[in-house]
Design a protein around this motif. Structure first.
Motif, PDB file in Angstrom:
ATOM      1  N   GLU A 307       0.791  -1.091   0.083  1.00 31.18           N
ATOM      2  CA  GLU A 307      -0.047  -0.005   0.077  1.00 31.18           C
ATOM      3  C   GLU A 307       1.050   1.123  -0.072  1.00 31.18           C
ATOM      4  N   GLU A 308       2.078   1.185   0.841  1.00 31.35           N
ATOM      5  CA  GLU A 308       2.776   2.148   0.778  1.00 31.35           C
ATOM      6  C   GLU A 308       3.614   2.603  -0.569  1.00 31.35           C
ATOM      7  N   LEU A 309       4.232   1.336  -1.229  1.00 34.99           N
ATOM      8  CA  LEU A 309       4.853   1.376  -2.284  1.00 34.99           C
ATOM      9  C   LEU A 309       3.855   1.805  -3.320  1.00 34.99           C
ATOM     10  N   THR A 310       2.485   1.496  -3.295  1.00 38.99           N
ATOM     11  CA  THR A 310       1.441   2.054  -4.464  1.00 38.99           C
ATOM     12  C   THR A 310       1.319   3.574  -4.235  1.00 38.99           C
ATOM     13  N   SER A 311       1.272   4.059  -3.000  1.00 43.18           N
ATOM     14  CA  SER A 311       1.072   5.420  -2.850  1.00 43.18           C
ATOM     15  C   SER A 311       2.322   6.228  -3.451  1.00 43.18           C
ATOM     16  N   THR A 312       3.618   5.860  -3.016  1.00 46.30           N
ATOM     17  CA  THR A 312       4.746   6.146  -3.607  1.00 46.30           C
ATOM     18  C   THR A 312       5.033   6.405  -5.261  1.00 46.30           C
ATOM     19  N   VAL A 313       4.505   5.441  -5.763  1.00 46.77           N
ATOM     20  CA  VAL A 313       4.646   4.945  -7.228  1.00 46.77           C
ATOM     21  C   VAL A 313       3.455   5.894  -7.891  1.00 46.77           C
ATOM     22  N   ARG A 314       2.240   5.892  -7.234  1.00 44.86           N
ATOM     23  CA  ARG A 314       1.357   7.135  -7.795  1.00 44.86           C
ATOM     24  C   ARG A 314       1.540   8.424  -7.383  1.00 44.86           C
ATOM     25  N   GLN A 315       2.389   8.860  -6.555  1.00 42.37           N
ATOM     26  CA  GLN A 315       3.084  10.230  -6.397  1.00 42.37           C
ATOM     27  C   GLN A 315       3.961  10.453  -7.639  1.00 42.37           C
ATOM     28  N   ASN A 316       4.913   9.510  -7.875  1.00 40.13           N
ATOM     29  CA  ASN A 316       5.834   9.542  -8.878  1.00 40.13           C
ATOM     30  C   ASN A 316       5.093   9.917 -10.283  1.00 40.13           C
ATOM     31  N   ALA A 317       4.116   8.804 -10.283  1.00 43.34           N
ATOM     32  CA  ALA A 317       3.359   9.238 -11.683  1.00 43.34           C
ATOM     33  C   ALA A 317       2.599  10.565 -11.723  1.00 43.34           C
ATOM     34  N   ASP A 318       2.312  11.043 -10.648  1.00 40.23           N
ATOM     35  CA  ASP A 318       1.756  12.482 -10.753  1.00 40.23           C
ATOM     36  C   ASP A 318       2.893  13.550 -11.164  1.00 40.23           C
ATOM     37  N   TYR A 319       4.114  13.247 -10.374  1.00 38.64           N
ATOM     38  CA  TYR A 319       5.138  14.243 -10.762  1.00 38.64           C
ATOM     39  C   TYR A 319       5.441  14.027 -12.011  1.00 38.64           C
ATOM     40  N   ALA A 320       5.568  12.964 -12.554  1.00 39.54           N
ATOM     41  CA  ALA A 320       6.028  12.674 -13.889  1.00 39.54           C
ATOM     42  C   ALA A 320       4.979  13.291 -14.845  1.00 39.54           C
ATOM     43  N   LYS A 321       3.783  13.229 -14.691  1.00 40.84           N
ATOM     44  CA  LYS A 321       2.783  13.869 -15.578  1.00 40.84           C
ATOM     45  C   LYS A 321       2.946  15.388 -15.361  1.00 40.84           C
ATOM     46  N   GLN A 322       3.068  15.955 -14.135  1.00 38.26           N
ATOM     47  CA  GLN A 322       3.503  17.243 -14.287  1.00 38.26           C
ATOM     48  C   GLN A 322       4.621  17.903 -14.858  1.00 38.26           C
ATOM     49  N   VAL A 323       5.700  16.971 -14.721  1.00 37.27           N
ATOM     50  CA  VAL A 323       6.929  17.304 -15.446  1.00 37.27           C
ATOM     51  C   VAL A 323       6.823  17.374 -17.103  1.00 37.27           C
ATOM     52  N   ASN A 324       5.754  16.404 -17.227  1.00 38.84           N
ATOM     53  CA  ASN A 324       5.550  15.976 -18.803  1.00 38.84           C
ATOM     54  C   ASN A 324       4.865  17.197 -19.281  1.00 38.84           C
ATOM     55  N   ALA A 444      14.576  20.106 -30.577  1.00 38.18           N
ATOM     56  CA  ALA A 444      14.588  18.637 -30.795  1.00 38.18           C
ATOM     57  C   ALA A 444      14.840  17.871 -29.378  1.00 38.18           C
ATOM     58  N   SER A 445      15.781  18.626 -28.686  1.00 33.63           N
ATOM     59  CA  SER A 445      16.008  17.705 -27.380  1.00 33.63           C
ATOM     60  C   SER A 445      14.927  17.921 -26.386  1.00 33.63           C
ATOM     61  N   VAL A 446      14.014  19.237 -26.510  1.00 29.51           N
ATOM     62  CA  VAL A 446      13.133  19.316 -25.702  1.00 29.51           C
ATOM     63  C   VAL A 446      12.023  18.382 -25.974  1.00 29.51           C
ATOM     64  N   ARG A 447      11.685  18.129 -27.338  1.00 30.38           N
ATOM     65  CA  ARG A 447      10.837  17.190 -27.684  1.00 30.38           C
ATOM     66  C   ARG A 447      11.220  15.590 -27.344  1.00 30.38           C
ATOM     67  N   SER A 448      12.423  15.320 -27.371  1.00 34.77           N
ATOM     68  CA  SER A 448      12.927  14.127 -26.920  1.00 34.77           C
ATOM     69  C   SER A 448      12.674  13.902 -25.530  1.00 34.77           C
ATOM     70  N   VAL A 449      12.990  15.014 -24.872  1.00 30.96           N
ATOM     71  CA  VAL A 449      12.897  14.801 -23.273  1.00 30.96           C
ATOM     72  C   VAL A 449      11.120  14.834 -23.048  1.00 30.96           C
ATOM     73  N   SER A 450      10.503  15.358 -23.873  1.00 26.56           N
ATOM     74  CA  SER A 450       9.084  15.342 -23.740  1.00 26.56           C
ATOM     75  C   SER A 450       8.496  13.987 -23.876  1.00 26.56           C
ATOM     76  N   ASP A 451       9.086  13.375 -25.115  1.00 25.39           N
ATOM     77  CA  ASP A 451       8.658  11.957 -25.278  1.00 25.39           C
ATOM     78  C   ASP A 451       9.144  10.979 -24.428  1.00 25.39           C
ATOM     79  N   LEU A 452      10.350  11.331 -23.803  1.00 23.84           N
ATOM     80  CA  LEU A 452      10.834  10.483 -22.598  1.00 23.84           C
ATOM     81  C   LEU A 452       9.994  10.599 -21.539  1.00 23.84           C
ATOM     82  N   MET A 453       9.733  11.916 -21.226  1.00 27.94           N
ATOM     83  CA  MET A 453       8.664  12.102 -20.084  1.00 27.94           C
ATOM     84  C   MET A 453       7.347  11.504 -20.233  1.00 27.94           C
ATOM     85  N   GLY A 454       6.984  11.330 -21.563  1.00 28.39           N
ATOM     86  CA  GLY A 454       5.616  10.680 -21.665  1.00 28.39           C
ATOM     87  C   GLY A 454       5.755   9.283 -21.333  1.00 28.39           C
TER      88      GLY A 454
END
Length: 517
Positions: A307-324, A444-454
């Motif tokens: 349950e704790e790992l699920t909460s942490t991964v859910r937060q990372n997913a939210d952060y990754a979504k925001q960074v994206n 191009a680098s930003v697009r690559s970063v965006s793709d990687l973040m996606g």
């Protein structure tokens, strides 16, 4: 041989014999009643009716003669007509009763002959004794009436009366004969019935004795064996003495006792094995229950960690979504800056082209100034040649020359400035081109970063879903483990109950005695 006759056959024979006696008795009763009914019918419809008709005819005839006698005694009486009608009516009634008798059956030939003779005498009485009297009465001859009566022979009436009395006596005799025959037949039927009853009682006693030996004695023995088996004693000896149904019952009881002995032995061994197995199952269930409880506790801890790992991964997913989203916004801004840079490059190129055109125009202006200078020199030479007349024109030519020189000087200065500006524009254009190339590479680098973040976002989401599924699976495993723990506890309780029941069953079976075994 008698012992081997089945009870069914014995019952059939006894019931058949009793039924035959019943049928014979019934038939005899029916026959006796039919004969008695025929005698009664004959006495009532023939003898009694004939006697009644004869009595009515004789009485009516006597009364008619009596009324005529009264008329003969007093022919002048005013009642003669009424008495004559009464006598006539009585004669008619006597004749009607006589005809009724003649219509009934006779009992014998003698009665028929006497009836014919009486009928002749009756007709002679009516014709010779009564009709002349009625004729005289009808004529009203009071002197003749007594005369006719005195000349009528009394024997006519006496013969008819005696004939009727004899015929009536014949009816009485016939009725007495019928009664005597009925009495004889009644006594015969009574004797036969008594003999049948005695025979039926003897047959019933014989049947009871036979069935008593065939059923009661073996049944008593069988009940004794059943009581012994019910008390748990399987050692009693069952003997079979006949081949009928009771013998078959004893044979079945003997087989049942043998099967029970074998079954009880097998059940005892099975109960002992079950008792041992239930001990082992109970001990194993206790150990399994403890291990299942430990597993359930471990699964609860694992479920909490997941349950704790699920909460942490859910937060990372939210952060990754925001960074994206931020990277996507940066890529959009970079794209806009690149477009602005391209627009600036285009503007610098337009300025460079305009500067080139201005340089050409300045070149033209310099040529015009050079030509104007030459022309002013020529004009000055010509003015000098003209002397005094050309002095004003020489002044003008000098001024034009001065202006031409100043224009040429200004044109050179402007040309130099334009040339310097053009050089600077070209330098800026080259710098902007390099900046554009850099912005393109950044985009191009930003697009690559965006793709990687996606991809990272998608992977984080998939990882979050997978971990959630793992968490659900762990939760289900935890629930199932808890259920298994409950089932194990129930199984342990059931094994303990089975153990107690096996002990009770072993105690219950121990009451049976099966001999040496």
């Amino acid at each position: 041989m008698v012992k081997n006759i089945s009870i069914r056959v014995r019952l059939a024979l006894a019931m058949g014999f009793l039924g035959a006696l019943l049928v014979i008795g019934g038939l005899m009763g029916i026959v006796g009643l039919s004969l008695s009914n025929n005698d009664t019918k004959d006495m009532y419809s023939s003898r009694l009716a004939s006697s009644e008709a004869l009595a009515q005819a004789n009485v009516a005839l006597s009364r008619a003669r009596l009324w005529l006698y009264r008329i003969a005694l007093d022919p002048a009486s005013p009642d003669v007509p009424q008495e004559a009608r009464t006598s006539r009516d009585l004669l008619t009634a006597s004749m009607r009763a006589w005809d009724a008798y003649r219509a009934l059956p006779v009992s014998s030939l003698d009665e028929a002959q006497r009836a014919a003779d009486a009928n002749t005498k009756f007709d002679a009485l009516v014709k010779s004794g009564l009709e002349p009297m009625f004729s005289a009465i009808a004529a009203g001859d009071t002197a003749k009436i007594p005369e006719v009566w005195r000349h009528t022979p009394p024997s006519l009436f006496i013969d008819v009366s005696d004939s009727m009395d004899s015929l009536d006596q014949i009816q009485v005799n016939a009725a007495r004969a019928t009664f005597d025959a009925a009495q004889v037949r009644f006594h015969w039927f009574v004797e036969v019935a008594l003999a049948g009853v005695l025979g039926a009682l003897g047959a019933a006693a014989l049947a009871w004795w036979s069935l008593q030996r065939a059923i009661s004695t073996p049944l008593t023995q069988a009940l004794g064996h059943f009581r012994a088996i019910a008390d748990g004693d399987l050692t009693t000896r069952i003997e079979v003495h006949s081949g009928d149904e009771m013998g078959q019952l004893m044979t079945g009881l003997q087989a049942m006792q043998g099967n029970l002995v074998q079954t009880i032995g097998v059940v005892r061994e099975g109960v002992h094995s079950i008792n041992t197995a239930t001990h082992e199952i109970s001990d194993g269930n206790v150990d399994l229950s403890q291990r299942t409880e430990e597993q359930a506790a471990s699964l609860e801890e694992t479920a909490a960690s997941m349950e704790e790992l699920t909460s942490t991964v859910r937060q990372n997913a939210d952060y990754a979504k925001q960074v994206n989203q931020v990277v996507s916004s940066t890529a959009l801004l970079t794209e806009q800056g690149n477009q602005a840079t391209r627009d600036a490059v285009q503007t610098m190129r337009n300025l460079s082209e305009s500067s080139g055109k201005m340089s050409e125009i300045i070149g033209v202006i310099e040529g015009i100034a050079f030509q104007t200078n030459i022309l002013s020199l020529n004009a000055s030479v010509e003015a000098a040649r003209a002397g005094e007349q050309g002095r004003g024109f020489a002044v003008v030519a000098g001024e034009v020359r001065s202006l031409a020189q100043r224009s040429a000087t200004a044109s050179r200065e402007i040309k130099e400035l334009i040339t310097d500006s053009l050089k600077r524009v070209e330098t800026g254009a080259r710098q902007i081109d390099r900046a554009t190339e850099t912005m393109t590479e950044i985009l191009a680098s930003v697009r690559s970063v965006s793709d990687l973040m996606g991809e990272i976002t998608a992977a984080s989401q998939e990882q979050s879903k997978g971990i959630e599924q793992v968490n659900q699976a762990v939760a289900q495993m935890d629930q199932v483990t808890q259920q298994n723990a409950a089932l194990v506890e129930e199984a342990s309780a059931a094994a303990l109950s089975l153990k107690e029941q096996a002990e009770q069953l072993e105690t219950a079976i121990s009451v049976f005695r099966v001999g040496a075994a």
